[in-house]
Design a protein around this motif. Structure first.
Motif, PDB file in Angstrom:
ATOM      1  N   THR C   7       1.001  -1.110   0.184  1.00  0.00           N
ATOM      2  CA  THR C   7      -0.085   0.082  -0.006  1.00  0.00           C
ATOM      3  C   THR C   7       0.916   1.281   0.083  1.00  0.00           C
ATOM      4  N   VAL C   8       0.649   2.075  -0.964  1.00  0.00           N
ATOM      5  CA  VAL C   8       1.488   3.154  -1.025  1.00  0.00           C
ATOM      6  C   VAL C   8       0.569   4.606  -1.127  1.00  0.00           C
ATOM      7  N   ASN C   9       0.924   5.367  -0.034  1.00  0.00           N
ATOM      8  CA  ASN C   9       0.088   6.606   0.224  1.00  0.00           C
ATOM      9  C   ASN C   9      -1.472   6.204  -0.049  1.00  0.00           C
ATOM     10  N   GLY C  10      -1.684   4.932   0.807  1.00  0.00           N
ATOM     11  CA  GLY C  10      -3.248   4.666   0.838  1.00  0.00           C
ATOM     12  C   GLY C  10      -3.979   3.753  -0.351  1.00  0.00           C
ATOM     13  N   LYS C  11      -3.079   3.584  -1.267  1.00  0.00           N
ATOM     14  CA  LYS C  11      -3.449   3.055  -2.508  1.00  0.00           C
ATOM     15  C   LYS C  11      -2.937   1.517  -2.506  1.00  0.00           C
ATOM     16  N   SER C  12      -3.577   0.568  -2.994  1.00  0.00           N
ATOM     17  CA  SER C  12      -3.058  -0.888  -3.169  1.00  0.00           C
ATOM     18  C   SER C  12      -2.308  -0.830  -4.316  1.00  0.00           C
ATOM     19  N   VAL C  24      13.125   2.291  -2.989  1.00  0.00           N
ATOM     20  CA  VAL C  24      13.199   3.834  -3.961  1.00  0.00           C
ATOM     21  C   VAL C  24      13.296   3.770  -5.193  1.00  0.00           C
ATOM     22  N   ASN C  25      13.897   2.734  -5.892  1.00  0.00           N
ATOM     23  CA  ASN C  25      13.596   2.574  -7.299  1.00  0.00           C
ATOM     24  C   ASN C  25      12.225   2.273  -7.618  1.00  0.00           C
ATOM     25  N   LEU C  26      11.436   1.360  -6.769  1.00  0.00           N
ATOM     26  CA  LEU C  26      10.058   0.991  -7.378  1.00  0.00           C
ATOM     27  C   LEU C  26       9.383   2.204  -7.144  1.00  0.00           C
ATOM     28  N   LEU C  27       9.385   3.040  -5.834  1.00  0.00           N
ATOM     29  CA  LEU C  27       8.444   4.393  -5.906  1.00  0.00           C
ATOM     30  C   LEU C  27       8.984   5.372  -7.120  1.00  0.00           C
ATOM     31  N   ARG C  28      10.269   5.502  -7.370  1.00  0.00           N
ATOM     32  CA  ARG C  28      10.513   6.381  -8.502  1.00  0.00           C
ATOM     33  C   ARG C  28      10.282   5.924  -9.903  1.00  0.00           C
ATOM     34  N   ASP C  29      10.810   4.702 -10.096  1.00  0.00           N
ATOM     35  CA  ASP C  29      10.765   4.469 -11.529  1.00  0.00           C
ATOM     36  C   ASP C  29       9.389   3.760 -11.809  1.00  0.00           C
ATOM     37  N   THR C  30       8.979   2.694 -11.056  1.00  0.00           N
ATOM     38  CA  THR C  30       7.655   2.203 -11.417  1.00  0.00           C
ATOM     39  C   THR C  30       6.445   2.985 -11.016  1.00  0.00           C
ATOM     40  N   LEU C  31       6.465   3.468  -9.878  1.00  0.00           N
ATOM     41  CA  LEU C  31       5.315   4.375  -9.453  1.00  0.00           C
ATOM     42  C   LEU C  31       5.292   5.537  -9.550  1.00  0.00           C
ATOM     43  N   GLY C  65      11.658  -6.730  -1.676  1.00  0.00           N
ATOM     44  CA  GLY C  65      10.890  -7.832  -0.874  1.00  0.00           C
ATOM     45  C   GLY C  65      10.786  -7.568   0.426  1.00  0.00           C
ATOM     46  N   GLN C  66      11.840  -6.945   1.233  1.00  0.00           N
ATOM     47  CA  GLN C  66      11.534  -6.366   2.393  1.00  0.00           C
ATOM     48  C   GLN C  66      10.385  -5.702   2.768  1.00  0.00           C
ATOM     49  N   ALA C  67       9.835  -5.082   1.954  1.00  0.00           N
ATOM     50  CA  ALA C  67       8.674  -4.259   2.027  1.00  0.00           C
ATOM     51  C   ALA C  67       7.606  -4.853   1.457  1.00  0.00           C
ATOM     52  N   ASN C  68       7.604  -6.031   1.162  1.00  0.00           N
ATOM     53  CA  ASN C  68       6.377  -6.507   0.440  1.00  0.00           C
ATOM     54  C   ASN C  68       5.220  -6.585   1.455  1.00  0.00           C
ATOM     55  N   GLY C  69       4.075  -6.144   1.164  1.00  0.00           N
ATOM     56  CA  GLY C  69       2.923  -6.157   1.967  1.00  0.00           C
ATOM     57  C   GLY C  69       2.964  -5.071   2.942  1.00  0.00           C
ATOM     58  N   ALA C  70       3.901  -4.249   2.765  1.00  0.00           N
ATOM     59  CA  ALA C  70       3.990  -2.829   3.902  1.00  0.00           C
ATOM     60  C   ALA C  70       3.008  -1.876   3.455  1.00  0.00           C
TER      61      ALA C  70
END
Lengths: 784, 266, 161
Positions: C7-12, C24-31, C65-70
């Protein structure tokens, strides 16, 4: 001027995007089909490049191409330039070796690129880079100044025998010799001004796009001066034609000088975008930044000052060696000469000065302008010398300075600069009061009883900024003029865009520049938009460095505003059937003075663009441009006083109090000015206590990450006590002087003077780390 | 970073089995040493096995004479533990001066010990308190665990499960921080056991890692006070020398930090 | 490659990425959440700080992976619509930023500091707590001021809720 005009501490217009994560930095930008560049860099400080085999790498999945330095040569891409020509004493021009963007045959510092991998992702580019086999034949390296000038030292460039770029001098040698001959006292000092890494928090980045149908390039880059980048990339590097290259410097995360220069990576990204017909992005990581961003400072100096029996300065003699690194960066030549030695008179009446500067090549990262650029080195040298003199002559350090202050203006120094105005005594008095100087002995005694060593140190700095009169710098060898441009566009509905050649990378121009315009018209700053950083939008401009954007950039806006207002007044007068001499501008309205007749700005603007009813012969529209070339440098000055306590067990220095009293002339936005001073102080204190770039004997950078290079953190610094005195700069219409660099220029000597006061002797260099202070204290004990 | 395969086992047995099956696996605890090293491509594990979700590895308890901290307990949780604070406040103090707040949320005591950085904080506590390190296969005494620079007695695949610190009569930790990395430039943990034995360990001083300081131990055994160390000299032989401090400076810091720790310990 | 759900900023959100991907790369590059920045390679500068399950963490040192589900909160997720978070407002009002690059990490870190100390902060504590965030522009003077100001505002806001 109203609540949002000049002098108001309004909050910044640009902040909302930064605090909500909507800033747009180069590495935030993605374009369709974008590839990633990864540079292959030399692990050696000095070596021949014997061969580069990229066969395996090119065959890897996701690899678009691998390009080498030889291909740059084959494509006739130009070498990097140094834009300021400085000649030696004997009249010979500086001796420069070639600096190709990627080395085809010889590498001269660790981190110099030899090839670049272009791949579909950053990780794939890095994976492939490991498959490129580069064979080097190592050469002996010279890691520092002493090694470079030693007999038999390895030579970096055949063009520069003895590794000497120039042997320059300024001032009157004979007169200075005479001054020393009649001196009652002479004070001398050896000084090292430590090498620094700028470390803007945003690492450099570039995104290059090529449209082959249009033969047009677009470069997003981390630049303080996008037009200069476009000029240099086209006129000298031959990667694109000037009218076919758009350079955009969007939000830029700090510069401090390091983003003035046009670096190899930007050149290569553009060239590679054309070669591969794919957009190419390069984003530096921090390690690359340490290895390739231009470093700052790195001087070794010997200085002597002659005094008469009344403690008046008779003369100053300086010999400085400046380390340029392996290549001459864009403005490097001017830093230890015209930006350094011309400030060696400081705030003092010094009848005779002679300074010699030898610039040398070493197998290290190139060195260029870093916040203050030459002026911190000058103030460090002078203010250490003054404090040393006060102790040697057994006079109060504040009073020795006061005895020698320049009090008449204008004042022509023996080293080119003509100070226009100042009141050095006023700053000193205010700073002395702020620190409670008379209470210091009691504080020192109290600290002693608690087992701490307390010391106090002064720095009375002056600097030259608002860089710079074009004719003057041209006569000194600059390759460019240092004016600034502005265009003020009043839109048909009365909102305003200001296009400026200045570039904001933290300085807050979107607010301060809007304050100037809004204040003059009596409108809200929300009605004014500042446009900068895009060569397709903004007319040619020179960019932001040398604390020039208020003094030069805003003066250009001021001039353009005068033209806009003059035309608008004519339109208003015409519509109101009055004389334009009777029109005054208040609260966004054009009023006929002495009457209740008025017309609002939007109506004037609309009239200008409908052109239905304009004075005879007047062109439609309401848009004016101006170029402003300053007539002199501006001369901010001030007094900084630092009070420290040293823990004798660990040698750790704690700054107990730091007072900064500055004279910046008129303040546009005091809140922003103070922010600039805070940041400068942190960098100067960082230089004094924490920061230093070190190379080992093989030319490897030991301090190549934040694990080894100590950046100032919140708990290393105190809250600062700031105050101001004011003499208005007579050289520009706003009376402003520039505040961006003062903190970095004035602070480091104050810190070191406080430490030497605390430990009781002078044998300490920057950075005065706990280990060094402790060691210095042992020397003292051994001597006792 | 090289590509790798990430695993998140929920039991020790699964973790060990994954390790045995993989080509060249590594365990991941908080990751604040491993991930930076992987980012710089200085480590290339085929598999990364995350120990952070194994419930048996998380928790703090006090039993009889010992404070037991399970290996994957984060620094943050240690700083918040009332039991730990009661049992050995010096351990909690050490943890509050370790890293920064964001690092403390992720870093774990087991990860720090397995890495054995010569300037890490926990090794000083483990050695000075003569702690026992429990793994999934055995128990290792502190003196046997640390084996020089970044090297420990751990066998490939072995997992630290807990650290058991005997509760001392007195203990304190005093740290001079490295100005850049914020590791220990030199730091000293002093302890006096309930039976009266004095043990002093210094970290950050020697390139071979944490070390005991016999000269200081002897002086403090005779007289547990800061002033007891006034006259002693710590040898600088074998101490680190770099841009942040000479060997002589580090030797001085061992003494000064020891004095301050003794003063803090009371 | 793994499928990461969080969940990122309230959205799945769900993404298929390489295991070596950093949060950080997932947040910046993918999302495309580019407000979170990268300023160093050694987990020191704090420009990348986000909240994972409410705790301020360096997202450059977390494998996806460490943040999976967070539950992840970034700088883009703390304002309520047009209403700034008190920490954001305090940074603006106290000129706690200049170039803006370290700012998202500073703000995310500062919110966590105030939360942990329940708003009871003094200058020295704030300076110590900001140890993991590097700023090159401000000399920290106005950042410290901002955090202290926000601590007061957040206390008031909490009391009101």
């Amino acid at each position: 001027m109203g609540v949002e005009g000049i002098g108001a501490s309004v909050v910044r217009k640009e902040d909302r995007r930064f605090i909500t994560g909507r800033g747009r930095y180069v590495d935030d930008i993605k374009v369709l089909g974008m590839t990633y560049a990864h540079f292959i860099r030399s692990p050696h400080a000095h070596a021949k490049v014997v061969s580069i085999d990229a066969t395996a790498a090119k065959a890897m999945p996701g690899v678009v191409d691998v390009l080498t330095g030889q291909q740059l040569v084959d494509d006739k891409i130009g070498n990097l330039i140094c834009g300021w020509s400085v000649s030696s004493k004997d009249g010979t021009p500086m001796k420069m070796g070639a600096w190709p963007a990627m080395a085809p045959d010889t590498v001269r510092f660790v981190g110099q690129a030899v090839a670049v991998v272009i791949a579909e992702t950053k990780n794939l580019a890095k994976d492939a880079a490991e498959a490129v086999v580069v064979t080097y034949a190592e050469l002996p390296a010279v890691p520092d100044i002493k090694a470079a000038i030693a007999a038999g030292a390895a030579q970096l460039h055949p063009e520069a025998p003895g590794n000497v770029v120039y042997d320059w001098a300024i001032g009157d040698e004979a007169a200075t010799k005479d001054a020393f001959a009649k001196a009652a006292n002479v004070v001398s000092l050896e000084l090292l001004n430590n090498r620094l890494v700028p470390n803007a928090m945003e690492p450099r980045a570039a995104l290059a796009e090529y449209n082959d149908a249009e033969e047009h390039f677009t470069l997003h880059t981390t630049s303080q001066n996008p037009h200069v980048a476009r000029l240099v990339l086209s006129a000298f590097y031959n990667v694109a034609q000037e009218h076919k290259l758009r350079v955009i410097a969007p939000d830029v995360g700090g510069g401090f000088g390091s983003k003035i220069f046009i670096y190899p990576e930007e050149m290569v990204a553009l060239w590679a975008a054309k070669k591969t017909r794919r957009p190419v992005k390069w984003a530096s990581d921090r390690t690359e930044a340490f290895l390739t961003d231009a470093h700052g400072r790195d001087h070794l100096s010997h200085a002597e000052m002659a005094f008469d029996k009344d403690n008046r300065i008779l003369g100053l003699r300086v010999k400085t060696h400046a380390n340029f690194g392996a290549y001459m960066s864009l403005f490097s030549s001017s830093v230890p000469t015209y930006l350094y030695a011309t400030l060696l008179s400081g705030q003092y009446n010094i009848p005779a000065i002679y300074a010699e500067v030898m610039g040398v090549y070493t197998n290290t990262t190139p060195v260029d302008a870093y916040r203050g650029a030459g002026r911190p080195e000058a103030s460090y040298l002078l203010e250490r010398l003054m404090e040393t003199a006060a102790r040697q002559l057994k006079v109060d350090p504040a009073e020795l300075r006061r005895t020698n202050f320049i009090t008449q203006f204008p004042h022509q120094t023996p080293v080119i600069m003509a100070y226009d105005i100042g009141d050095f005594g006023a700053s000193l008095d205010k700073a002395l009061a702020a620190i409670d100087y008379s209470g210091f002995p009691a504080r020192k005694a109290k600290a002693k009883s608690a087992g701490k060593l307390r010391g106090i140190g002064f720095s009375c700095y002056i600097e030259a900024c608002g860089i710079a009169p074009s004719k003057a710098v041209g006569s000194l060898g600059a390759g460019v003029g240092l004016w600034e441009s502005a265009e003020v566009r009043v839109n048909p509905v009365g909102t305003i865009e200001v296009l400026t050649g200045s570039h904001s990378h933290g300085q807050g121009h979107e607010t301060t520049f809007a304050q100037l315009v809004a204040g003059r018209l009596g409108i809200s700053i929300d009605q004014v938009q500042i446009v900068h950083g895009d060569t397709d939008k903004v007319q040619f401009g020179m960019g932001t460095y040398g604390s020039r954007s208020a003094a030069v950039g805003m003066s250009a806006i001021f001039k353009a505003m005068e033209k806009v207002e003059a035309k608008a007044k004519k339109i208003a007068a015409h519509l109101l059937e009055a004389s334009d001499g009777d029109i005054v501008i208040e609260n966004g309205e054009f009023k006929v003075t002495g009457t209740d007749k008025s017309i609002a700005l939007p109506m004037v603007a609309l009239a200008a663009y409908t052109a239905h009813n304009l004075p005879d012969g007047m062109e439609p529209g309401l848009k004016e441009g101006a170029f402003y070339d300053p007539t002199n440098f501006t001369f901010p000055s001030g007094t900084y006083i630092c009070e420290v306590e040293i823990d004798p067990g660990t040698g750790k220095t704690e700054i107990i109090d730091f007072v900064a009293t500055d004279d910046f002339g008129r303040l546009i936005n005091p809140m922003i000015v103070e922010g600039q001073v805070h940041g400068g102080l942190a960098q100067g204190i960082g230089q004094a206590l924490l920061e230093g770039a070190y190379y080992d004997e093989n030319g490897q950078l030991i301090t190549a990450s934040f694990m080894d290079y100590a950046m100032p953190r919140a708990d290393d610094l105190p809250s600062f006590k700031l105050s101001h005195t004011t003499t208005l700069c007579p050289g520009n219409p706003l009376g402003v002087k520039g505040c961006g660099e003062a903190g970095a220029i004035g602070s480091s000597p104050a810190v070191i003077n406080a430490i030497t006061d605390a430990i009781g002797h002078n044998r300490i260099e920057m950075p005065a780390t706990p280990g060094r202070v402790w060691t210095a204290m042992q020397m003292q004990q051994a001597a006792e | 970073m090289y590509e790798t395969i990430y695993h998140r086992p929920t039991s020790l047995a699964d973790a060990a089995a994954l390790f045995a099956k993989a080509g060249d696996a590594t365990y991941l605890a908080g990751g604040h040493t491993l991930i930076p090293v992987m980012k710089q491509r200085l480590a290339a594990p085929s598999d990364v096995i995350d120990l952070g979700r194994i419930k048996d590895l998380i928790g703090i308890e006090v039993t009889g004479d010992a404070l037991i901290i399970k290996a994957a307990t984060t620094y943050y949780d240690i700083t918040q533990s009332a039991e730990a604070k009661r049992a050995i406040p010096a351990i909690v103090h050490l943890t509050t001066v370790l890293g920064d707040p964001a690092v403390r949320y992720r870093g774990t005591i087991g990860g720090s010990l397995a890495n054995n950085d010569p300037a890490a904080d926990y090794p000083a506590a483990v050695l000075a308190l003569d702690a026992t390190i429990t793994t999934n296969t055995r128990e290792i005494k502190a003196a046997d665990f640390f084996q020089g620079l970044m090297s420990t007695a751990l066998q490939p695949g072995e997992i630290i499960t807990a650290v058991s610190f005997p509760i001392p009569a007195k203990a304190a930790y005093s740290k001079m921080r490295h100005p850049a990395s914020r590791f220990a430039l030199t730091a000293v943990f002093v302890a006096k056991t309930k039976s009266g034995e004095v043990r002093v360990a210094a970290t950050g001083a020697s390139s071979s890692g944490v070390m005991r300081v016999p000269a200081i131990e002897q002086a403090l055994t005779a007289n547990w006070s800061a002033s007891a160390l006034d006259g002693i000299t710590v040898s600088s032989d074998g101490l680190m020398e770099d841009i942040h401090g000479s060997a002589a400076y580090r030797a001085n810091l061992i003494k000064v930090m020891a004095q301050r720790a003794v003063a803090d310990a009371g | 490659m793994s499928t990461i759900k969080m969940t990122v900023n309230g959205k799945s959100v769900s993404a298929e990425v390489e295991d070596r991907t950093l949060l950080v790369n997932l947040l910046r590059d993918t999302l495309n959440l580019t407000g979170t920045h990268v300023g160093c390679d050694t987990s020191q500068c704090g420009a990348c700080i986000v909240h994972i399950d409410g705790k301020a963490v360096k997202s450059c040192t977390v494998l996806v992976g460490q943040a999976n589900g967070a539950n992840i909160t970034t700088i883009e997720g703390i304002a309520r619509g047009d209403e700034l978070h008190p920490m954001q407002a305090a940074f603006r009002d106290n000129h706690g930023l200049q170039c803006g690059y370290c700012t998202p990490g500073m703000i995310m870190s500062a919110i966590d500091i105030v939360n942990r100390h329940h708003g009871d902060l003094d200058e020295q504590t704030v300076r110590h707590e900001l140890e993991g965030n590097i700023c090159r522009c401000t000399g920290y003077h106005n950042i410290v001021k901002s955090v202290l100001d926000a601590a007061g505002r957040m206390k008031v806001a909490q009391a009101a809720e």
